[in-house]
Write a protein that holds these residues in place. Structure first.
Motif, PDB file in Angstrom:
ATOM      1  N   TRP A   1       3.382 -17.805   9.567  1.00  0.00           N
ATOM      2  CA  TRP A   1       4.601 -17.032   9.281  1.00  0.00           C
ATOM      3  C   TRP A   1       4.184 -15.742   8.594  1.00  0.00           C
ATOM      4  N   SER A   2       4.736 -14.630   9.024  1.00  0.00           N
ATOM      5  CA  SER A   2       4.415 -13.353   8.385  1.00  0.00           C
ATOM      6  C   SER A   2       5.615 -12.426   8.480  1.00  0.00           C
ATOM      7  N   GLU A   3       5.690 -11.535   7.504  1.00  0.00           N
ATOM      8  CA  GLU A   3       6.729 -10.504   7.508  1.00  0.00           C
ATOM      9  C   GLU A   3       6.209  -9.307   6.726  1.00  0.00           C
ATOM     10  N   ARG A   4       6.445  -8.133   7.245  1.00  0.00           N
ATOM     11  CA  ARG A   4       6.067  -6.927   6.513  1.00  0.00           C
ATOM     12  C   ARG A   4       7.077  -5.826   6.813  1.00  0.00           C
ATOM     13  N   GLU A   5       7.204  -4.912   5.828  1.00  0.00           N
ATOM     14  CA  GLU A   5       8.061  -3.740   5.999  1.00  0.00           C
ATOM     15  C   GLU A   5       7.194  -2.499   5.878  1.00  0.00           C
ATOM     16  N   VAL A   6       7.297  -1.643   6.877  1.00  0.00           N
ATOM     17  CA  VAL A   6       6.472  -0.444   6.955  1.00  0.00           C
ATOM     18  C   VAL A   6       7.391   0.761   7.137  1.00  0.00           C
TER      19      VAL A   6
ATOM     20  N   ALA B   1       0.840  -1.198   0.000  1.00  0.00           N
ATOM     21  CA  ALA B   1       0.000   0.000   0.000  1.00  0.00           C
ATOM     22  C   ALA B   1       0.871   1.241   0.000  1.00  0.00           C
ATOM     23  N   ASP B   2       0.467   2.229  -0.804  1.00  0.00           N
ATOM     24  CA  ASP B   2       1.164   3.511  -0.841  1.00  0.00           C
ATOM     25  C   ASP B   2       0.760   4.352   0.365  1.00  0.00           C
ATOM     26  N   PRO B   3       1.589   5.321   0.734  1.00  0.00           N
ATOM     27  CA  PRO B   3       1.236   6.188   1.864  1.00  0.00           C
ATOM     28  C   PRO B   3       0.145   7.183   1.482  1.00  0.00           C
ATOM     29  N   THR B   4      -0.441   7.787   2.504  1.00  0.00           N
ATOM     30  CA  THR B   4      -1.404   8.869   2.302  1.00  0.00           C
ATOM     31  C   THR B   4      -0.893  10.124   2.997  1.00  0.00           C
ATOM     32  N   SER B   5      -1.471  11.261   2.643  1.00  0.00           N
ATOM     33  CA  SER B   5      -1.110  12.527   3.286  1.00  0.00           C
ATOM     34  C   SER B   5      -2.360  13.363   3.486  1.00  0.00           C
ATOM     35  N   ARG B   6      -2.621  13.727   4.737  1.00  0.00           N
ATOM     36  CA  ARG B   6      -3.696  14.652   5.078  1.00  0.00           C
ATOM     37  C   ARG B   6      -3.068  15.789   5.875  1.00  0.00           C
ATOM     38  N   SER B   7      -2.217  16.533   5.186  1.00  0.00           N
ATOM     39  CA  SER B   7      -1.364  17.533   5.827  1.00  0.00           C
ATOM     40  C   SER B   7      -1.554  18.897   5.195  1.00  0.00           C
ATOM     41  N   ILE B   8      -1.237  19.912   5.956  1.00  0.00           N
ATOM     42  CA  ILE B   8      -1.052  21.255   5.431  1.00  0.00           C
ATOM     43  C   ILE B   8       0.380  21.667   5.735  1.00  0.00           C
ATOM     44  N   GLN B   9       0.852  22.683   5.063  1.00  0.00           N
ATOM     45  CA  GLN B   9       2.213  23.121   5.333  1.00  0.00           C
ATOM     46  C   GLN B   9       2.293  23.732   6.727  1.00  0.00           C
ATOM     47  N   ARG B  10       3.280  23.312   7.471  1.00  0.00           N
ATOM     48  CA  ARG B  10       3.486  23.892   8.806  1.00  0.00           C
ATOM     49  C   ARG B  10       3.819  25.376   8.662  1.00  0.00           C
TER      50      ARG B  10
ATOM     51  N   ASN C   1      -1.362   7.556   6.475  1.00  0.00           N
ATOM     52  CA  ASN C   1      -0.982   6.152   6.610  1.00  0.00           C
ATOM     53  C   ASN C   1       0.462   5.954   6.169  1.00  0.00           C
ATOM     54  N   PRO C   2       1.190   5.070   6.823  1.00  0.00           N
ATOM     55  CA  PRO C   2       2.547   4.775   6.375  1.00  0.00           C
ATOM     56  C   PRO C   2       2.518   3.951   5.089  1.00  0.00           C
ATOM     57  N   GLU C   3       3.655   3.846   4.464  1.00  0.00           N
ATOM     58  CA  GLU C   3       3.786   2.993   3.285  1.00  0.00           C
ATOM     59  C   GLU C   3       4.017   1.555   3.737  1.00  0.00           C
ATOM     60  N   ILE C   4       3.249   0.640   3.180  1.00  0.00           N
ATOM     61  CA  ILE C   4       3.491  -0.784   3.393  1.00  0.00           C
ATOM     62  C   ILE C   4       4.233  -1.291   2.165  1.00  0.00           C
ATOM     63  N   LYS C   5       5.514  -1.491   2.313  1.00  0.00           N
ATOM     64  CA  LYS C   5       6.328  -1.880   1.161  1.00  0.00           C
ATOM     65  C   LYS C   5       6.027  -3.310   0.734  1.00  0.00           C
ATOM     66  N   TYR C   6       5.820  -4.186   1.695  1.00  0.00           N
ATOM     67  CA  TYR C   6       5.343  -5.530   1.407  1.00  0.00           C
ATOM     68  C   TYR C   6       4.787  -6.107   2.699  1.00  0.00           C
ATOM     69  N   ASP C   7       3.888  -7.066   2.549  1.00  0.00           N
ATOM     70  CA  ASP C   7       3.268  -7.710   3.699  1.00  0.00           C
ATOM     71  C   ASP C   7       2.904  -9.133   3.286  1.00  0.00           C
ATOM     72  N   TYR C   8       3.701 -10.105   3.727  1.00  0.00           N
ATOM     73  CA  TYR C   8       3.483 -11.511   3.411  1.00  0.00           C
ATOM     74  C   TYR C   8       2.905 -12.231   4.627  1.00  0.00           C
ATOM     75  N   LYS C   9       1.944 -13.116   4.395  1.00  0.00           N
ATOM     76  CA  LYS C   9       1.379 -13.919   5.484  1.00  0.00           C
ATOM     77  C   LYS C   9       1.099 -15.324   4.937  1.00  0.00           C
ATOM     78  N   MET C  10       1.426 -16.309   5.727  1.00  0.00           N
ATOM     79  CA  MET C  10       1.081 -17.687   5.391  1.00  0.00           C
ATOM     80  C   MET C  10       0.620 -18.389   6.659  1.00  0.00           C
ATOM     81  N   LEU C  11      -0.366 -19.279   6.509  1.00  0.00           N
ATOM     82  CA  LEU C  11      -0.878 -20.019   7.654  1.00  0.00           C
ATOM     83  C   LEU C  11      -1.323 -21.396   7.204  1.00  0.00           C
ATOM     84  N   LEU C  12      -0.903 -22.410   7.932  1.00  0.00           N
ATOM     85  CA  LEU C  12      -1.262 -23.790   7.639  1.00  0.00           C
ATOM     86  C   LEU C  12      -1.976 -24.390   8.838  1.00  0.00           C
TER      87      LEU C  12
END
Length: 862
Positions: free
Chosen positions: A295-300, A234-243, A266-277
């Motif tokens: 097993w899961s791994e994600r980078e934020v 997921a890409d990040p979002t911005s709900r900001s005004i200039q300080r 929202n932060p950027e979710i570069k990848y998010d893997y999940k597996m469950l057996l």
């Protein structure tokens, strides 16, 4: 990815070896997947939480219990499981965490207005491990909480979700103060489903792609192996005004200032893997074996606070922006660097040009002339395995023996920042270190339905033993993230040039901070349920636990249900409970940047038994204790209407939280330096974990479901409403209690809306399905950016959002779903303090700050 596949393999091997030496888990029937639930008839769904007798329907439970079918759960636009829970259970809340340190990586979730680690999370009836992430900034309510990370579970793996809204520590142990949530996994041995999903916010940002699948396979002729996976980015979002402060220096001619200088979203979710057996195997003779592993791994990666090039302490100025902080790179040559008064744009100052042209002098305006905003994030890894066997012995005793192993890791990262003490030699990206949480357990659970002459129903007697061991580890960061450079404290001279130490925003963990801390506990419980008459059921439970660090605790529970007539039943419960402080809370060390009193400060979180913490009132943590009371009515009518209304009252004493900021005096800093804390000159204040206050949380839950024929199709109507009020007890005349400041007291009481409800209509007609959901969020209070001062208090109003979804089945196997969350693009009230740090909306808005989100899903079943 190979590194973490190796980690998973290592984890499974360790768990297999541990299986012979460990004992844990909950519920003789916890793994009983054979009691299949009819997902189209909520009243008939079967639950395994809240009882150790045979699984029973929701309406027959003596305590409030919700069941959400996996298909119903998926009918919404949210992709992460914590936000999906928020739509399904109104007393469950997840705040957005735009800029909140580790809370950005694992968002804290709250049930019934209590902290995220005061709800016990189970998967297939087995305790889920804690996350390694400690939420240092969790909107006050969950400050310092270390709860499980439920977002590691792929939603497509779920058969149903059971939410026990009642204190259950006497039955299940620590953490079950607010209640218990059990995620029950699919157990199909054939068929499956694949889904592709795309979504984006109306603002044109936050694009999200997700792929998921579930496949059921036979495991010999007598078992199943059900595999689920999910991938998301997921890409990040911005709900900001200039300080305004950034705009001012840009208007003065500084062309290096970003717009916006600071991003809220929202932060950027570069990848998010999940597996469950999930697997099960019938062994014959009323016995079976089971195992599930995940097993899961994600980078934020998300944003941090903007560092102003005229005022940021320890980097640009130490006198509030009067003069520039200039470092002398050759302090022993007898030549001083010039004093640089700060003008509207210091880059145009002649004195600054003299510094910039002198290789012996240094100012960080040379590296980041427009200031800088660090990007903070990390990689979160989680793996677990549970295995066991259960069945019935020849004498009628039911047994369940299981072993578990789990490990959670969070490897922090921070970039676009500096270690100020290193001057021009500083890198701009750092690895500040890692937290690890490891848990092992073993359980033995026994149950026996004892027949008694003259009784229509047997008395169910259950009991069991549990052993658990958990460890918390801090691994040091790379040296540049904590190194004390030339421009900071010099132990040879006892002097400092005033520059900050460590990676600015999140200094690395030093080798002396690193270590592993562990504790074990053993527990025994007994649980008895009996029907004293055809219409009156009573349950009694008691549990004893002993911990190696703080001692023992004993808890009990009494519950009853009385069927008044064919339509109505009365139910109620009284119990005591507890939550043991986590090993991480007792031993964690951390430095974070917080916005306090209108300025950025570096706050050190120290163990409560650290000498400085002891000097400020700290002491060894004790368990939180609770008294839970609940009573309610259950109505089940011939016309298909089902309703429950329940009152709850939860008093929690000795609640664990972080203190408010405690200012360090020069004497405190000297004491820290004497203890070898060489970066102490960078600290402005400290915090530590403490049992510092008591609360009473009470409220009412209302749930109604009704099905009917309409417009030639089937329509399901549901209402789920919650009113919750929290009061911090024994607050002083100044609004504080212990080391908890007035603003934090107000956040604990009012940051979550008192009132929340959702009304859902789900209509199916042939190949078409239509869903609409109205969500209401009451008004709330916010201490803006955790500033802690009266000026930071804002009172946003109530909001209503609308979710819609439409689905069409092209074939028996293929369907397409389009929909929108917050379809009318409603946003919270404008932030009256937006000119502080540029957040357009209140940052803790329970409805979120991003506005409308549309999505499309393609689903293939086979």
């Amino acid at each position: 990815m190979p590194t973490h596949i190796n980690k998973l393999s290592r984890s499974i091997r360790i768990a297999l070896t541990s299986a012979a030496t460990v004992v844990t888990t909950f519920g003789v029937n916890a793994q009983d997947q054979s009691q299949g639930a009819d997902t189209d008839a909520p009243v008939e769904k079967i639950a395994i939480v809240g009882t150790r007798a045979a699984p029973r329907s929701v309406g027959d439970s003596a305590v409030p219990l919700d069941i959400v079918g996996g298909d119903d759960f998926a009918r919404q636009g949210a992709t992460d499981i914590d936000k999906m829970m928020m739509s399904a259970v109104p007393s469950f809340t997840v705040n957005e965490q735009p800029i909140n340190d580790a809370s950005t990586l694992v968002r804290p979730a709250n049930l019934r207005g209590l902290a995220s680690d005061q709800t016990l999370i189970l998967v297939n009836g087995k305790r889920k491990n804690r996350s390694a992430v400690i939420t240092f900034l969790g909107g006050s309510l969950s400050d310092g909480a270390q709860g499980p990370d439920i977002s590691t579970i792929p939603a497509i793996a779920l058969r149903q979700i059971e939410v026990l809204r009642d204190g259950a520590a006497a039955q299940y142990g620590s953490d079950a103060i607010a209640g218990v949530i059990n995620f029950s996994l699919k157990n199909d041995s054939d068929g499956g489903q694949f889904e592709a999903r795309y979504g984006s916010y109306y603002e044109g940002d936050g694009d999200m792609m997700q792929y998921s699948g579930n496949v059921g396979l036979p495991l010999t002729d007598d078992g199943f192996a059900n595999l689920s996976f999910e991938y998301r980015e997921a890409d990040p979002t911005s709900r900001s005004i200039q300080r305004p402060d950034a705009a001012a220096i840009a208007d003065a001619g500084n062309e290096f200032v970003a717009n916006p200088a600071q991003v809220w979203g929202n932060p950027e979710i570069k990848y998010d893997y999940k597996m469950l057996l999930n697997t099960g195997l019938d062994l014959g003779n009323d016995k079976e074996a089971y195992m599930w592993t995940s097993w899961s791994e994600r980078e934020v990666e998300g944003g941090f606070y903007y560092r102003h090039p005229h005022t940021r302490g320890g980097v640009y100025s130490n006198d509030g922006g009067e003069t520039l902080l200039v470092g002398d790179l050759t302090p022993n040559d007898g030549i001083d660097c010039p004093v640089v008064p700060i003008t509207a744009n210091v880059l145009t100052s002649a004195a600054y040009q003299q510094v910039a042209n002198d290789p012996n002098c240094w100012a960080f305006n040379e590296m980041f002339p427009g200031g800088f905003t660090p990007s903070f994030g990390g990689v979160v890894f989680d793996a677990s395995i549970v295995m066991g066997t259960k069945g019935e012995l020849s004498n009628g005793i039911m047994y369940d023996v299981s072993a578990s192993f789990a490990r959670s890791e969070v490897e922090f990262s921070i970039s676009n920042t500096v270690n100020p003490s290193l001057g021009p030699d500083t890198p701009n990206s750092f690895s500040p270190g890692q937290y690890n949480q490891t848990e092992k357990g073993l359980n033995l659970d026994l149950s026996y339905p004892m027949e008694v002459d003259g009784w229509d129903e047997p008395i169910n007697i259950a009991g069991g033993l549990e052993w658990r061991r958990e460890s918390f580890e801090i691994q040091p960061g790379n040296p540049a993230s904590y190194e004390v450079g030339l421009l900071a404290y010099d132990p040879a001279t006892g002097e400092s040039q005033g520059f900050g130490i460590g990676s600015n925003g999140f200094p690395g963990f030093k080798p002396e901070d690193a270590g592993t801390w562990s504790r074990g506990n053993v527990a025994a419980y007994v649980d008895v349920e009996a029907y004293l008459s055809d219409n009156f059921m009573v349950g009694v439970a008691a549990r004893y636990e002993d911990y190696t660090d703080f001692g023992s605790t004993f808890n009990g529970k009494l519950a009853a249900r009385w069927q008044l007539n064919d339509d109505w039943a009365l139910r109620g419960a009284a119990s005591t409970g507890f939550r043991a402080p986590s090993v991480g809370q007792s031993n964690v060390r951390n430095v974070t940047t917080a916005f306090v009193g209108g300025r950025l400060q570096d706050q050190a979180t120290l163990p409560p038994t650290h000498p400085i913490s002891l000097q400020k009132g700290g002491k060894q943590l004790e368990p939180e204790e609770s008294v839970n009371l609940s009573f309610g009515l259950v109505g089940e009518f011939d016309n298909g209407l089902y309703m429950t209304i329940d009152y709850f009252n939860i008093k929690v004493t000795d609640r664990i939280s972080q203190t408010s900021s405690l200012t360090l005096t020069p004497a405190d800093i000297e004491a820290l330096l004497a203890l070898g804390q060489r970066d102490a000159t960078s600290f402005t204040s400290i915090r530590y974990f403490t049992n510092d206050f008591d609360t009473r949380t009470q409220g009412v839950d209302l749930v109604m479901n009704y099905s009917m024929d309409m417009f030639g199709g089937d329509t399901k109507l549901s209402l789920a409403a919650n009113y919750t009020d929290t009061e911090v007890l024994n607050v002083g005349p100044d609004g504080t209690v212990g080391n908890i400041g007035a603003n934090k007291v107000m956040m604990l009481e009012d940051n979550l809306p008192d009132t929340r409800f959702s009304v859902t209509a789900d209509h199916t007609n042939g190949d078409w399905r239509f869903l609409a959901r109205i969500n209401y969020f009451g008004d709330y209070f916010e201490d803006h950016v955790d500033d802690g001062t009266p000026d930071a208090r804002i009172y946003p109003g109530a909001e209503t959002t609308l979710d819609v979804e439409m689905a069409y089945n092209f074939t028996d196997n293929l369907s397409v779903v389009v929909g929108a969350q917050n379809a009318l693009d409603n946003t919270p009230d404008d932030n009256p303090l937006a000119d502080w740090v540029g957040s357009a909306y209140p940052t803790t808005a329970p409805m979120g700050i991003n506005g409308g989100f549309y999505y499309i899903r393609g689903i293939y079943n086979f």
